[in-house]
Scaffold this active site. Sequence first.
Site, PDB file in Angstrom:
ATOM      1  N   HIS A 156     -79.468  11.981  69.054  1.00  0.00           N
ATOM      2  CA  HIS A 156     -78.963  11.280  69.101  1.00  0.00           C
ATOM      3  C   HIS A 156     -78.220  10.293  69.479  1.00  0.00           C
ATOM      4  O   HIS A 156     -77.359   9.200  70.017  1.00  0.00           O
ATOM      5  CB  HIS A 156     -77.824  12.166  69.548  1.00  0.00           C
ATOM      6  CG  HIS A 156     -77.813  13.924  68.929  1.00  0.00           C
ATOM      7  ND1 HIS A 156     -76.712  14.620  68.623  1.00  0.00           N
ATOM      8  CD2 HIS A 156     -78.604  14.366  70.271  1.00  0.00           C
ATOM      9  CE1 HIS A 156     -77.279  15.385  68.981  1.00  0.00           C
ATOM     10  NE2 HIS A 156     -78.390  16.101  70.035  1.00  0.00           N
ATOM     11  N   SER A 277     -80.442 -19.442  61.650  1.00  0.00           N
ATOM     12  CA  SER A 277     -79.624 -18.533  61.375  1.00  0.00           C
ATOM     13  C   SER A 277     -78.537 -20.587  61.812  1.00  0.00           C
ATOM     14  O   SER A 277     -79.591 -21.475  61.794  1.00  0.00           O
ATOM     15  CB  SER A 277     -78.488 -18.819  63.011  1.00  0.00           C
ATOM     16  OG  SER A 277     -77.140 -19.188  62.471  1.00  0.00           O
ATOM     17  N   LYS A 283     -80.592 -18.332  67.314  1.00  0.00           N
ATOM     18  CA  LYS A 283     -81.006 -17.165  66.201  1.00  0.00           C
ATOM     19  C   LYS A 283     -81.701 -16.587  65.776  1.00  0.00           C
ATOM     20  O   LYS A 283     -82.884 -17.555  65.744  1.00  0.00           O
ATOM     21  CB  LYS A 283     -79.768 -16.389  65.301  1.00  0.00           C
ATOM     22  CG  LYS A 283     -78.591 -16.519  65.517  1.00  0.00           C
ATOM     23  CD  LYS A 283     -78.100 -15.157  65.731  1.00  0.00           C
ATOM     24  CE  LYS A 283     -78.412 -14.076  65.684  1.00  0.00           C
ATOM     25  NZ  LYS A 283     -76.843 -14.102  64.808  1.00  0.00           N
ATOM     26  N   GLU A 290     -84.286  -5.355  57.646  1.00  0.00           N
ATOM     27  CA  GLU A 290     -83.429  -5.069  57.075  1.00  0.00           C
ATOM     28  C   GLU A 290     -83.684  -5.372  55.521  1.00  0.00           C
ATOM     29  O   GLU A 290     -83.010  -4.366  55.353  1.00  0.00           O
ATOM     30  CB  GLU A 290     -82.351  -6.755  57.751  1.00  0.00           C
ATOM     31  CG  GLU A 290     -81.797  -6.926  59.382  1.00  0.00           C
ATOM     32  CD  GLU A 290     -81.524  -7.749  59.672  1.00  0.00           C
ATOM     33  OE1 GLU A 290     -79.774  -8.092  59.418  1.00  0.00           O
ATOM     34  OE2 GLU A 290     -82.064  -9.049  59.539  1.00  0.00           O
TER      35      GLU A 290
END
Length: 458
Positions: A156, A277, A283, A290
């Site tokens: 979970h 970024s 970043k 992804e």
Amino acid sequence: MSKLWGGRFTKETNKLVEEFTASIPFDQKLAKEDIAGSLAHVQMLGECGIIPVEDAEEIKKGLHHIKEMVDHGEVEFLIEDEDIHMNIEKLLLEQIGPVGGKLHTGRSRNDQVATDMHLYLRTKTTELITLVENVQKAIVEQAKANIETLIPGYTHLQRAQPVSFAHHLMAYFWMFERDKERLIDSLKRVNWLPLGAGALAGTTFPINRERVAEILGFETIYPNSMDAVSDRDFILEFLSIGSIIMTHISRLSEELVLWSSQEFQFVELDDSFCTGSSIMPQKKNPDVPELLRGKTGRAYGNLIGLLTVLKGLPLAYNKDLQEDKEGMFDTVETLEGSLKLLAPMIETMTVKKDVMRKAINNDYSNATDIADYLVTKGLPFREAHEVIGKIVLYAIQSGKFLLDLSFDEYQQFSPLFGEDIYEVLAPEHVVAVRNSLGGTSPEQVKQQIKLAEEKLQQ
Ligand code: ARG
């Protein structure tokens, strides 16, 4: 030169129709397979005396020449010639003249295209098996370096029990092992030969399908000509295996995204596998995992697309079947690109053992072990569970972890506690005692890795 099928027509094809129905923009990827199929077919035609051997030899020479031209990018494929089959036949006629027209004896584009697809998937499936294996090898290498590295195990997405990081990684090894088995198994059905089915009903010529199968290395010949030209199950199977592989890649990618977040910091992906970024200079984005996660969508789409094309199609060939190609190419290319990136990304990532370890020191994931401890002292498991629940609640309320509680505090909950409770609760111990077959103890993980390496050697 006009259309190869132009005899029956009184008008030119509408330009829009030509563009709409042509598959050459994408099926030119099948040029190699198409020529291989033709070479086998014409060899058989000659051997069976269906066309003179000299003609067969001339056609073979022409086809070899066209293959070279294709390899050197010297061929201009034409929309007017619709698909790869007619483009190559036209080229052949240009090369060697009317004798080239004998190639299509006893054959149809319907059994031809199906054969091309089988040949293409056979090559690609074999290559993909190697790419899956490369990912498996990368996983094994990281696992070997992290047998003793502990990480919280989750259910979970809540801390459950500590596990060896190698154990967590190796879970993916076995997913890919099953994927590999599925790919290998699918080759049995990829290796059915459609050629010789003709348009749908077979042919009047005394062809020898066994010989063609032998030349092209097929194991089985479709026993039913109508099935041969309309079956696309082998592509469905490939697309479904591809979807499962992408699911596994996506799940692993999701973990990599999570683990490399500021919140987890369990791993750091190599700079060469991340992007920055354009506005926020601090970043470092996990674009690769992804995108791997995101590309899974197109693999599912390709599967659902073909399932939908096939649903409700009457026998035998229908032009709908031309829609089998782009999705298949796309899934092949998606898998190739994804697997090729995944292996080095796993190899080069930095595992932050100390951060993982710190996480384990600050949780209650050793609670099950106090319960097991009381069970070995004779308390029924349900009662032990209740006692530990109270201990955990007490610890949380006093802002302590289980290893911080004093012996007196333990004794207040049960007189069964001995001084050895602290040893029992140490994370290394917690992991080491899960020594059941397939468990996370270093001993079991080593066994597992050994088995994995044996699999890779087969
Ligand atoms: N380009 C076609 C396809 O991909 C080849 C078969 C065409 N057959 C036909 N009868 N029109 O399916």
